[in-house]
Design a protein around this motif. Sequence first.
Motif, PDB file in Angstrom:
ATOM      1  N   SER A 103       0.852  -1.183   0.000  1.00 33.50           N
ATOM      2  CA  SER A 103       0.000   0.000   0.000  1.00 33.50           C
ATOM      3  C   SER A 103       0.889   1.235   0.000  1.00 33.50           C
ATOM      4  O   SER A 103       1.995   1.209   0.531  1.00 33.50           O
TER       5      SER A 103
ATOM      6  N   MET B 234       0.408   3.628   1.886  1.00 33.61           N
ATOM      7  CA  MET B 234       0.388   4.167   3.249  1.00 33.61           C
ATOM      8  C   MET B 234       1.835   4.148   3.746  1.00 33.61           C
ATOM      9  O   MET B 234       2.547   3.147   3.585  1.00 33.61           O
TER      10      MET B 234
ATOM     11  N   ALA C  70      -2.452   1.355  -4.723  1.00 38.28           N
ATOM     12  CA  ALA C  70      -3.526   1.780  -3.813  1.00 38.28           C
ATOM     13  C   ALA C  70      -4.541   0.682  -3.569  1.00 38.28           C
ATOM     14  O   ALA C  70      -5.239   0.695  -2.556  1.00 38.28           O
TER      15      ALA C  70
ATOM     16  N   THR D 257      -4.487  -1.023  -0.147  1.00 40.11           N
ATOM     17  CA  THR D 257      -4.758  -0.209   1.037  1.00 40.11           C
ATOM     18  C   THR D 257      -6.008  -0.696   1.743  1.00 40.11           C
ATOM     19  O   THR D 257      -6.974  -1.103   1.100  1.00 40.11           O
TER      20      THR D 257
ATOM     21  N   TRP E   9     -11.376   2.619   4.229  1.00 40.56           N
ATOM     22  CA  TRP E   9     -11.420   3.858   4.991  1.00 40.56           C
ATOM     23  C   TRP E   9     -12.334   3.651   6.188  1.00 40.56           C
ATOM     24  O   TRP E   9     -13.475   3.249   6.053  1.00 40.56           O
TER      25      TRP E   9
ATOM     26  N   GLU F 153      -6.595   8.085   5.927  1.00 47.06           N
ATOM     27  CA  GLU F 153      -6.358   8.955   4.785  1.00 47.06           C
ATOM     28  C   GLU F 153      -4.859   8.975   4.506  1.00 47.06           C
ATOM     29  O   GLU F 153      -4.046   8.969   5.421  1.00 47.06           O
ATOM     30  N   GLY F 154      -4.524   8.961   3.253  1.00 47.85           N
ATOM     31  CA  GLY F 154      -3.128   8.868   2.882  1.00 47.85           C
ATOM     32  C   GLY F 154      -2.436  10.201   2.710  1.00 47.85           C
ATOM     33  O   GLY F 154      -2.974  11.261   3.026  1.00 47.85           O
TER      34      GLY F 154
ATOM     35  N   TRP G 180      -5.945   7.428  -1.885  1.00 47.80           N
ATOM     36  CA  TRP G 180      -6.583   6.680  -0.803  1.00 47.80           C
ATOM     37  C   TRP G 180      -8.093   6.592  -0.998  1.00 47.80           C
ATOM     38  O   TRP G 180      -8.702   7.448  -1.645  1.00 47.80           O
TER      39      TRP G 180
END
Length: 114
Positions: free
Chosen positions: A21, A23, A45, A48, A51, A57-58, A90
């Motif tokens: 990811s 992140m 992405a 990831t 949410w 949130e990235g 994200w």
Amino acid sequence: LNERYLLAGQAMQSAQLVITSPMTRAMQTTGLLGANPSARVRVDALGTERWSGKCDEGTPKSELLSRPSLPGLEQISSWEGWKDLPERWWPDQVEDQFQRVEAFWAMANKLTEE
């Protein structure tokens, strides 16, 4: 913890493809565990988590690429996937999680066939 770290590092050393990811915490883990030098490492992405709050949130792509001084991020610019990653990558609250899972598997299967 040390035993789990060792096992994770061994798995990374035998991997041919690692998908991470974007992140920061995920990329740091990937970088610190150290993939097999001949392995392909891809930032995507689709890898990831969903949410569930502000913490999911990235960071914009341009900012991520300017952070190679953080531990584990020294090599990220050489990883695959940056060209395809949008600046704001994200997920949001209304994303269809099941559709993203299907897209992840399709992407992973395509990459393993290359």
